[in-house]
Design an enzyme around this catalytic site. Structure first.
Site, PDB file in Angstrom:
ATOM      1  CG  HIS A  26      -9.129   6.740  10.489  1.00  0.00           C
ATOM      2  ND1 HIS A  26      -8.738   7.998  10.085  1.00  0.00           N
ATOM      3  CD2 HIS A  26     -10.439   6.850  10.798  1.00  0.00           C
ATOM      4  CE1 HIS A  26      -9.766   8.826  10.159  1.00  0.00           C
ATOM      5  NE2 HIS A  26     -10.808   8.152  10.587  1.00  0.00           N
ATOM      6  CE  LYS A  47       5.357  12.168  11.128  1.00  0.00           C
ATOM      7  NZ  LYS A  47       4.162  12.389  10.351  1.00  0.00           N
ATOM      8  NE  ARG A  48       0.983   8.318  20.456  1.00  0.00           N
ATOM      9  CZ  ARG A  48       0.020   7.904  21.286  1.00  0.00           C
ATOM     10  NH1 ARG A  48      -1.057   8.611  21.478  1.00  0.00           N
ATOM     11  NH2 ARG A  48       0.155   6.778  21.950  1.00  0.00           N
ATOM     12  CE  LYS A  57       2.269   7.948  13.398  1.00  0.00           C
ATOM     13  NZ  LYS A  57       1.517   8.566  12.297  1.00  0.00           N
ATOM     14  CB  THR A  93      -3.765  15.682   9.211  1.00  0.00           C
ATOM     15  OG1 THR A  93      -3.584  15.135  10.516  1.00  0.00           O
ATOM     16  CG2 THR A  93      -4.949  15.015   8.536  1.00  0.00           C
ATOM     17  CE  LYS A 126      -3.061  19.325  11.619  1.00  0.00           C
ATOM     18  NZ  LYS A 126      -3.103  18.268  12.620  1.00  0.00           N
TER      19      LYS A 126
END
Length: 842
Positions: free
Chosen positions: A378, A569-570, A575, A677, A681
């Site tokens: 992952h 998101k985290r 990110k 993911t 969405k």
């Protein structure tokens, strides 16, 4: 401005979620009242809202139980191959509404509760999220369970029943504060304890090599108590099982060796054993090498493997007399999927069972293990890869250390034969990393001990083969595969966005819900004015509903006609929430400079949790909230720009914000996000994506057409070239005036009045130690955001682009992902066959 939705409007939106089943209303009311009177209220005359929720949950659960029992009977009769999905995280969210959708009960329940004078949405809001995961990896596991049941696979999810899941996030004076998530406080109506399947798990002790074989003795025993949760497929009457283990101390724990007077302490020490399942480690993409964490990883694996072998031995054509004794057929009947390296201990544990307990030869046992296990990687971030110190193993799992050494010895022997004299390669490929502290590389153990290794998006799988596991790929190319992630359209469209699900069903029918590829048919409606209107109207209704939610829960008023620009998101440097911050500041400065220009109004929402020990991530949250304080209170800006930090982002909040979003921020540095993911969405719910060519964004651009996404920034090869050349952040700072201005404001006190040094660590990191090259993508990101603003002013063209995106979502169903796992890794065939319901004759 559109008028607010009435309760009646809200109730009308449900049709696609199950026209069938309205005839159940009378039954539902009867059962509801029965549960309310007999199981809940007992000695109280007045029921609380929580009593009503439990009565409804138990009523819906009654519909599950018969199907659950029948599904298990069906498996015992057919004796199919079974897949075991091992994961330390299952981020399930709430269960009630999802169950109603999958059983086609939602309309009937809505009608029944309405007739009883109750509001179903209010009851649903009482349910606690089952937050047994950090983010992507745990939520993926939850989507996979839904798809495995919907595709008729005999599948079991195995994990830990954490007493405390991911922490609840409070924002206090702009800082993140963690609170324990006591999600089981009021009980959990969806689980069933199964004490009859309790299993012992051993720790510590020592190893004896005897004439009879190897014995692991003088161990400390912890009991694993299973709790089963039903996992219903979509309207096929199949209900699979998620089994989560809870740690219990045995009755004699520490009692057999207590001294006189030590009895009380010995009983109190039982907590030490039970701490194993107490709390989820709140780290995402970061490895924490603590003994308790290794205990959790071994605990889930040891209990699960005993369960797998018990079921394998007992099940043969449903006969209880016949017992399988020959374990050589295990790979024909059992597939074990390791969700990342966290359950890697399954490999040495299965070897221990086969060699020490079942007395198989090493070669035979190893062949069984490799053919049974498969590994999903992952992440490629080095700090996320698990490397356990040898001395920790020596103490906690001495026998497993011996087994891992033997696996490594044979593995290196093979590499030596293939690459004689290449000592460097031996060192790189060893399962044991030499250094100040010797460590076991768990990813290497997973690759060597599995017959299949997959990444989770095409670009990620290529990176694995070309860089991180290059040596292993050269040695065993046939092992490596790609399985691009997906999401379940049941939860992430039908359940959270019924209006859009309905508008789609009116055009192409309802079958797309179990075959998402059918969304391609929407391309016929790209120029259809009535469809464009319908899609835009649903989005506007979702935005108004979310604006009302924000006003109620956050006390902020936002303009529902502004663009909802969402980044959830985290919180992690890779990110790049910081890149978003720089855009906000740039936009703010531009509005201040030309207040009379016609700006596209934006409400920028950022949400996510920071790992409690991750200083930089916590500073990023403080920066976002501080920028918001200044921007939101500036009268010059008004409602043209608002910045909101969404507190306590979790599955349930995602289900509200995603359907209301216009723009989805997917802006990680190319080559760092394995898949993502959330990106899928947003796409499915009619938001447009601004993103880099990273993770699944690449395939999204391919499916919807790159011209229908806002793609910017460096590609993987540009990042590599920049690494070779050397990334110099200061040169960008000196060259780009707007970037310099923004950074000077952060390092001054524009956003931290009276505290000019507040963000010095962030500034220093961005200027001198930024692994994720925020400045390198700044200019292109700002230009791309200008295109976004321009298109948003043309609602019709915007909505046409949205339709292209929704039509391109077919590939991103977890049904497709799981079908590929089943056929290409597990050797199983998915099926859309419906089994008989409990009340149907078989």
């Amino acid at each position: 401005m559109a008028k607010p939705l009435t309760d009646q409007d809200k109730r009308k939106q449900i049709s696609v979620r199950g026209l069938a089943g309205v005839e159940n209303v009378a039954d539902l009311k009867t059962n509801f009242n029965r549960h309310l009177h007999f199981t809940l209220v007992k000695d109280r005359n007045v029921a609380t809202k929580r009593d009503y929720y439990f009565a409804l949950a138990n009523t819906v659960r009654d519909y599950l139980v018969g199907r659950w029992i029948r599904t298990q009977q069906h498996y015992y009769e057919k004796d199919p191959k079974r897949v075991y999905y091992l994961s330390l995280e299952f981020y399930m969210g709430r269960t009630l509404q999802n169950t109603m959708v999958n059983l086609a009960l939602e309309n009937a329940c809505d009608e029944a509760t309405y007739q009883l004078g109750l509001d179903m949405e209010e009851l649903q809001d009482i349910e606690e999220d089952a937050g047994l995961g950090n983010g992507g990896l745990g939520r993926l596991a939850a989507c996979f369970l839904d798809s495995m049941a919907s595709l008729g696979l005999a599948a079991y999810g195995y994990g830990i029943r954490y007493e405390f899941g991911i922490f609840n996030q409070k924002i206090v004076n702009g800082w993140q504060v963690e609170e324990a998530d006591d999600w089981l406080r009021y009980g959990n109506p969806w689980e069933k304890a199964r004490p009859e399947y309790m299993r012992p798990v051993h720790f510590y002790g020592r190893v004896e090599h005897t004439a009879d074989g190897v014995k692991w003795v003088d161990t400390q025993v912890v009991l694993a108590l299973p709790y089963d949760t039903p996992v219903p497929g979509y309207r096929n009457n199949i209900v699979n099982t998620m089994r989560l283990w809870s740690a219990k101390a045995p009755c004699d724990f520490n009692l057999k060796d207590f001294n006189v007077g030590g009895y009380i302490q010995a009983v109190l020490d039982r907590n030490l054993a039970e701490n194993i399942s107490r709390v989820l480690y709140p780290n995402d993409n970061f490895f924490e090498g603590k003994e308790l964490r290794l205990k959790q990883e071994y605990f889930v694996v040891a209990a699960t493997l005993q369960d797998i072998i018990r079921r394998f031995k007992a099940s043969k054509f449903g006969s209880t007399e016949f017992v399988r004794l020959d374990l050589s057929t295990l790979p024909d009947k059992v597939a074990i999927q390791l969700n990342d390296t966290h359950p890697a201990m399954a490999i040495p544990e299965l070897m221990r069972i086969l060699v020490d307990m079942e007395k198989l030869s090493w070669e035979k046992a190893w062949d069984i293990v490799v053919r049974t296990c498969a590994y999903t990687n992952h992440t490629v971030l080095p700090e996320a890869l698990e490397r356990w110190p040898i001395d920790l193993f020596q103490n906690l799992l001495p026998r497993h250390l011996e087994i891992i050494y033997e696996i490594n010895r044979r593995h290196l022997e093979r590499i030596t034969k293939l690459y004689p004299g290449d000592l460097d390669r031996l060192r790189r490929m060893s399962l044991i990393e030499e250094g100040d502290v010797k460590k076991i590389n768990m990813a290497h153990l997973c690759i060597v001990g599995s017959h299949a290794v997959n990444g989770v998006a095409r670009i990620h799988s290529e990176i694995i083969k070309n860089t991180v596991f290059k040596d292993f790929y050269e040695t065993d190319p046939q092992k490596f595969q790609n399985k691009t992630n997906g999401i379940t359209p049941r939860r992430w469209l039908v359940m959270c966005n019924p209006g859009l699900a309905e508008v789609i069903a009116e055009r192409i029918g309802e079958d797309y819900i179990r075959d998402l590829d059918q969304l391609k048919q929407l391309l016929e409606f790209v120029d259809d004015d009535s469809f464009i209107r319908d899609v835009a109207k649903i989005k506007q209704e979702n935005k108004m509903k979310f604006a009302a939610y924000l006003e109620e829960h956050y006390n902020v008023k936002i303009n529902p006609n502004s663009m909802f620009d969402v980044h959830v998101k985290r919180i992690h440097e890779y990110k790049r929430q910081l890149l978003n911050c720089l855009h906000i500041i740039t936009l703010y400065n531009r509005i201040k400079k030309e207040p009379n220009k016609s700006w596209t109004p934006r409400t920028i929402m950022i949400g996510g949790k920071a790992a409690p020990g991750y200083h930089t991530a916590k500073m990023i949250i403080k920066l976002i909230t501080s920028i918001g304080d200044i921007v939101n209170n500036d009268p010059v800006v008004g409602d043209r720009l608002k910045v909101i930090f969404l507190e306590n982002y979790r599955v349930t909040l995602a289900e509200k914000v995603i359907p209301a979003s216009d723009l989805s921020e997917q802006i990680s540095t190319a080559g760092t996000e394995a898949s993502g993911t959330g990106n899928m969405k947003f796409m499915l719910n009619g938001a447009l994506t601004i993103g880099t060519m990273d993770g699944a964004n690449v395939e999204m651009a391919e499916e919807a057409g790159e011209e229908n996404l806002f793609i910017f920034g460096m590609r993987v090869e540009d990042v590599e070239a920049l690494d070779k050349k050397g990334y110099d952040a200061v040169s960008y700072y000196n060259r780009i005036p707007e970037l310099k201005q923004a950074m000077d404001q952060i390092s001054g006190d524009t956003f931290s009045p009276g505290q000019p040094d507040l963000f010095k660590d962030l500034v220093n990191m961005l200027m001198h130690h930024d692994r994720f090259k925020v400045f390198a993508d700044y200019e292109d990101y700002i230009k791309c955001q200008e295109k976004v603003s321009a298109l948003y002013k043309n609602p019709k063209e915007w909505t046409k682009m949205v339709i292209h995106n929704i039509a391109g979502c077919g590939k991103f169903s977890s049904d497709r992902t799981i079908s590929q796992y089943a056929r290409e890794i597990w050797g199983m065939e998915p099926s859309l066959e419906k089994i008989a319901a409990p009340d149907d004759p078989r």
